[in-house]
Design an enzyme around this catalytic site. Structure first.
Site, mmCIF file in Angstrom:
data_model
loop_
_atom_site.group_PDB
_atom_site.id
_atom_site.type_symbol
_atom_site.label_atom_id
_atom_site.label_comp_id
_atom_site.label_asym_id
_atom_site.label_seq_id
_atom_site.Cartn_x
_atom_site.Cartn_y
_atom_site.Cartn_z
ATOM 1 C CG HIS A 60 -1.908 0.925 1.277
ATOM 2 N ND1 HIS A 60 -2.695 1.255 2.436
ATOM 3 C CD2 HIS A 60 -2.440 1.849 0.387
ATOM 4 C CE1 HIS A 60 -3.382 2.342 2.172
ATOM 5 N NE2 HIS A 60 -3.345 2.638 0.626
ATOM 6 C CD GLU A 63 -2.147 2.537 -3.943
ATOM 7 O OE1 GLU A 63 -2.396 3.805 -3.876
ATOM 8 O OE2 GLU A 63 -2.816 1.794 -3.124
ATOM 9 C CG HIS A 64 0.020 6.375 -0.797
ATOM 10 N ND1 HIS A 64 -0.888 6.971 -0.477
ATOM 11 C CD2 HIS A 64 -0.917 4.872 -0.960
ATOM 12 C CE1 HIS A 64 -2.083 6.599 -0.204
ATOM 13 N NE2 HIS A 64 -2.118 5.351 -0.389
ATOM 14 C CD GLU A 136 2.600 9.616 -0.184
ATOM 15 O OE1 GLU A 136 1.495 9.116 0.065
ATOM 16 O OE2 GLU A 136 2.863 10.894 -0.338
ATOM 17 C CD GLU A 158 -5.627 4.907 2.715
ATOM 18 O OE1 GLU A 158 -6.149 4.394 1.936
ATOM 19 O OE2 GLU A 158 -4.476 5.151 2.367
ATOM 20 N NE ARG A 600 -41.583 -13.130 -12.493
ATOM 21 C CZ ARG A 600 -42.450 -12.992 -11.630
ATOM 22 N NH1 ARG A 600 -42.080 -13.122 -10.222
ATOM 23 N NH2 ARG A 600 -43.640 -12.484 -11.864
#
Length: 970
Positions: A60, A63-64, A136, A158, A600
């Site tokens: 994670h 990723e930042h 980060e 976060e 339906r």
């Protein structure tokens, strides 16, 4: 030319209008899925298998971090520079339990290739250093040797927010309980207590091994040149030597011999006594197309509708307030199913487990109602054929679907196939044939994969009013222990590193570095707004706004009823009444029959409350909209459904109304932590305009408080409550209150119009008289306390009431602040996950917001600093042009046909004429640096006159020095 790639396979997928090509890079083994079609909303995605070995959040944080500057684009935040001035229709990065994805999308060719190159360079050649990890991920922050040391970091805060959300915790614990031995038993996002264990050596090594073409899965989709795709990728892939990515394989979880029980706690207030409970089963691998689709249909059968047998049994039991569990999770190697209840007293968990088992056993023994099967098959088939991904690009949805089989090599070594699940006609035809021949396929799946499956877990999540304090104390003690273990030299180094990181964060990018970012110019922008086809027709004596758009044979209709006649005290009931229309049954049939009939026959009937300000008016466009979509052949029956629910709805069924109220309370409470910034924005905007006040009364904190009271009244005085719902229907569901909106091809509209006229004719005549509206009164400095480890901080004012006039440049300045000053001050320096400017150009409401913020008072100081920032702004021409492009990109956001029709309708209701939008576009295109500096006047109005709303941690609000009027929300 193949540009260093070998074609592995090619397949035409007619149902997707695409030709799919699978390529393999000869040198590195890098994989490519190339989807060729005529969709202008082009998508690129670069994904890596990134199963972590611990819960430090390495995947994670990486990723930042890779989006914080690269070899070719050495600015601090290339991602943000793209956000500022791109025509992107999607731009993000996402971490999953076993993969990390970097997708982009744009309908503009030049912009698309710019996005692709920036992302490729970021992923393969980021400028990683310890400062990126600190910013980060996590770092010690200390300004004074005698001061208190703290943790800071974007991902750290976060995840503190995620761990404050009971829903997030329940999902994590449910998944981890089933996968104790592989990557799915860890938290790839990062456990806040484990994140500070991540070292620079682990961080950099993870990138070196995992972010490599040999471990990469590249994806293209759309109308761009297929050959150029390979050329672009080869330029990057060819710079690497091959490696064998055995380390990133996701192993299978060994099956349990017996079920396991898990008990966990979540932070709660002292008055919260109820928890959450799920029963979870590990099922099978994703790769069997027939089984995969059958399980999606089975999920719909069990819990997809309010009347679905398992959902109904759980809600009718009275053991909880709302459904819990993710349902079917099919995006990881081994699928799982999770279901249970929220609002469960811990002592009743065993009853919920028994009820789930008994209900499933009964379905296997007695058979599933064929109407439930038909409804589920039709709903799933409609969704597949419509391919309506909302604001997501269609190609992005297909990318994620392909990855759910592509990433996973089989035990014999054969590679995963990205095309297993994309063609849906054959598995759909197989299932419909088996059902038609009377095979009990869903009963067999229930028996084999659920009832007889020992790989099962139960998860009980209990409230703990002391846990929040314990976590805070635990963090503080850990920091104190770390500081005590430091020498004086170590402490000085932490102080110096804190200052150095701050210096780097505050230092602007050089003009030379910024010049490397590929940008569009204003010449690349259309000079005029694209007109959405719209014409007024008369249908059954009421106005119908018709949008002649290609919708692939699907008719979209919106029946919008004016709610101006609803008195203020009944406004919180309006969304509930909308739900009751389609979920409570009618005089002719109970809600089970009604739900089956809707599923339906249609692609769904959904109520939506619309409350938006009208341009240059104190009035609100206030509507309860009944939205429906169906195919041409089902239009007559759909019209019959609409007539029945609008004229014969059962609004006095105590059991159903109680369930709807309980679900609504539960959903609003569970939204507080993940969507705290939205709740704060609604609360602030409610001060600015009647429309916003109504929206807050129906969907915000005011609604939550009103619905809690309503829940008690349902038990103690339902006779009066039932009368209120009936009264609401009498006020709203009248012919004179109705405006229609239709989006489809003209030939389909010709069929739909007389049927809609029949619906109109069935309604009572007349219109309701407008009710008196009273603007709510709120504290100027309001604190909303919730059991969270983070805060959501807002400040705002109606700038029009402060004598400021609207100019289109304000749209550009708002985005400029969001992706510039606020990003830097609130996220980069402050450590919050996000900072936003939210400006409503119709009402004049200008608000600043933060998301998952460790700060309170400091954030308000940064908001007030916008004044000085804008007054002293030296805006180079290039930055001005970038801001203009970004603002025009938001005006020209890509939409699917149904969204285009509804957007045009809303613009009409709110007085945003084409001429008005043309003027706004012209003012944006021609704005100057002086216009940006002029916005300082609006910023000063917020600083000097703005109200403050903070939602979050009560101790943090207490010590903030803001003198907040604090009340406990949950």
């Amino acid at each position: 030319m193949s540009h260093g790639f070998d074609k592995v396979r090619e397949m035409e997928i007619k149902e997707l209008g695409s030709v799919a090509q699978i390529w393999r890079h000869r040198k590195t083994g890098g994989r490519v899925l190339s989807m060729i079609n005529d969709d202008e909303n082009k998508v690129f995605g670069l994904s890596f298998r990134t199963p972590p070995k611990d819960s430090t959040g390495v995947a994670h944080i990486l990723e930042h971090s890779v989006l914080c500057g690269s070899r070719k684009y050495p600015v601090k935040e290339p991602f943000v520079e793209l956000l500022k001035g791109s025509l992107q229709t999607f731009l993000n990065a996402l971490t999953f339990p076993d993969k990390t994805c970097y997708p982009v999308a744009s309908a503009n060719h030049a912009d698309f290739y710019n996005l692709v190159d920036v992302y490729l360079d970021a992923a393969f050649f980021p400028l990683l250093d310890e400062h990126r990890l600190k910013q980060e991920g996590w770092h010690y922050e200390l300004d004074d040797p005698e001061g208190r040391m703290s943790y800071k970091g974007v991902v750290y805060n976060e995840m503190k927010g995620a761990y404050s959300s009971p829903d997030s915790l329940l999902y994590e614990y449910s998944q981890q309980s089933l996968f104790p031995d592989n990557t799915y038993g860890l938290d790839s996002g990062g456990d806040p207590f484990a994140i500070p264990d991540l070292t620079w050596e682990q961080f950099s090594e993870f990138h070196r091994t995992h972010y490599h073409p040999s471990n990469a899965y590249a994806y293209f989709y759309g109308d761009d040149d297929p050959e150029k795709r390979l050329e672009i990728l080869d330029e990057y892939f060819n710079q690497f030597e091959p490696l064998t990515p055995e380390f990133s394989r996701v192993p299978l979880q060994t099956r349990f011999d017996k079920a396991v029980e898990v008990r966990k706690k979540f932070p709660a207030s002292a008055k919260t006594k109820k928890g959450m409970f799920t029963v979870n089963w590990m099922l099978a691998e994703t790769a069997d197309a027939n089984l995969n689709l059958a399980l999606h249909i089975l999920e719909h059968i069990l819990i997809g509708l309010p009347s679905s047998p398992l959902r109904k049994a759980l809600m009718d039991s009275g053991l909880g307030d709302d459904l819990a569990g993710v349902g079917l999770e099919a995006d990881i190697r081994q699928m799982f199913f999770s279901v249970g209840l929220k609002g469960v007293h811990p002592a009743n968990a065993v009853k919920v487990e028994a009820l789930i088992h008994d209900t499933l056993s009964k379905l296997v023994k007695d058979g599933i109602d064929p109407k439930d099967v038909e409804a589920a098959v039709n709903s799933v088939e409609f969704d597949l054929r419509e391919n309506n991904t909302g604001s997501y690009p269609r190609g992005l949805s297909l990318m994620f679907q392909s990855l759910s089989t592509w990433l996973y090599d089989s035990e014999d070594g054969s590679e995963g196939d990205p095309l297993l699940l994309l063609p849906f006609e054959e598995p759909l035809r197989n299932i419909k044939t088996w059902v038609g021949e009377g095979e009990k396929i869903f009963e067999e799946l229930l028996s084999r994969l659920l009832l007889q499956n020992p790989h099962r877990s139960t998860v009980l999540l209990e409230p703990d009013s002391e846990l929040g304090k314990e976590l805070t104390t635990k963090e503080r003690e850990r920091l104190e222990k770390a500081k005590q273990a430091m020498s004086e030299e170590d402490v000085r180094r932490v102080i110096d590193e804190t200052a150095e990181l701050r210096r780097l964060q505050e230092a602007p990018d050089t003009p030379e570095a910024l010049a490397t970012i590929p940008r569009l110019s204003k010449d690349d922008l259309p000079e005029e707004n694209v007109r959405i086809p719209s014409e007024e027709r008369e249908v059954g004596g009421v106005t119908c706004h018709f949008h002649d758009l290609h919708t692939s044979g699907i008719a979209y209709a919106d029946l919008a009823f004016d709610i101006s006649g609803v008195p203020d005290e009944l406004l919180p009931l309006v969304p509930l009444m909308g739900r009751a229309l389609v979920e409570a049954g009618t005089k002719k049939r109970d809600y089970v029959d009604l739900s089956q009939w809707i599923a339906r026959t249609t692609g769904g009937i959904s109520p939506q409350v619309l409350c938006q300000p009208v341009l240059n008016s104190p009035e609100a466009a206030q509507r309860l909209v009944v939205r429906v979509k169906t195919t041409g052949e089902k239009l007559p029956e759909t019209a019959e459904i609409l007539k029945e629910i609008l004229t014969e709805a059962r609004l006095d069924d105590k059991v159903r109304i109680r369930q709807i109220v309980q679900e609504s309370v539960s959903r609003l409470e569970q939204a507080l932590v993940p969507s705290g910034h939205i709740m704060v924005a609604r609360r602030l905007k409610a001060r600015a305009h009647q429309a916003h006040a109504m929206e807050e009364a129906m969907t915000g904190i005011t609604a939550l408080e009103a619905l809690r009271t309503l829940s008690e009244r349902v038990e103690n005085d339902f006779r009066r409550v039932g009368k209120e719902f009936v009264r609401l229907a009498e006020i709203i569901l009248r012919r004179g209150n109705l405006v229609l909106n239709a989006t489809c091809e003209s030939s389909l509209f010709d069929t739909a119009a007389p049927l809609l006229a029949d619906v109109v004719a069935a309604l009572p005549e007349g219109a309701s008289e407008p009710a008196e509206r009273t603007m709510p009164s709120f504290p100027e400095r309001e604190g909303l306390a919730i059991p969270a480890q983070v805060n959501y901080v807002g400040k705002g004012v109606n700038i029009y009431e402060q004598g400021i006039e609207y100019h289109g440049s304000m749209n550009a300045v708002s985005k400029f602040l969001r992706t510039g000053y606020l990003w830097d001050r609130i996220r980069v320096l402050g450590g919050a996950y996000g900072g936003f400017t939210v400006f409503d150009s119709v009402s004049g409401s200008l608000n600043y917001l933060s998301y998952r913020d460790p700060n309170v008072e400091k954030t308000i100081e940064n908001y007030d600093g916008v004044v000085q920032y804008l007054e002293g702004l030296d805006l180079p021409d290039g930055d001005l042009e970038t801001a203009v492009i970004g603002a025009i990109g938001e005006m020209d956001s890509y939409q699917l046909p149904d969204a285009k029709g509804f957007t045009s309708f809303v613009r009409t209701l709110t007085g945003q004429t084409p001429e008005h939008r043309d003027r706004v576009r012209k003012e944006i295109m021609n704005c100057s640096a002086d216009d940006f500096r002029a916005m300082a006047k609006a910023a000063r109005a917020v600083a000097e006159k703005g109200d403050i709303v903070v939602m979050g941690n009560e101790p943090a609000m207490d010590v903030s020095g803001l003198n907040l009027d604090i009340k406990e929300i949950v």
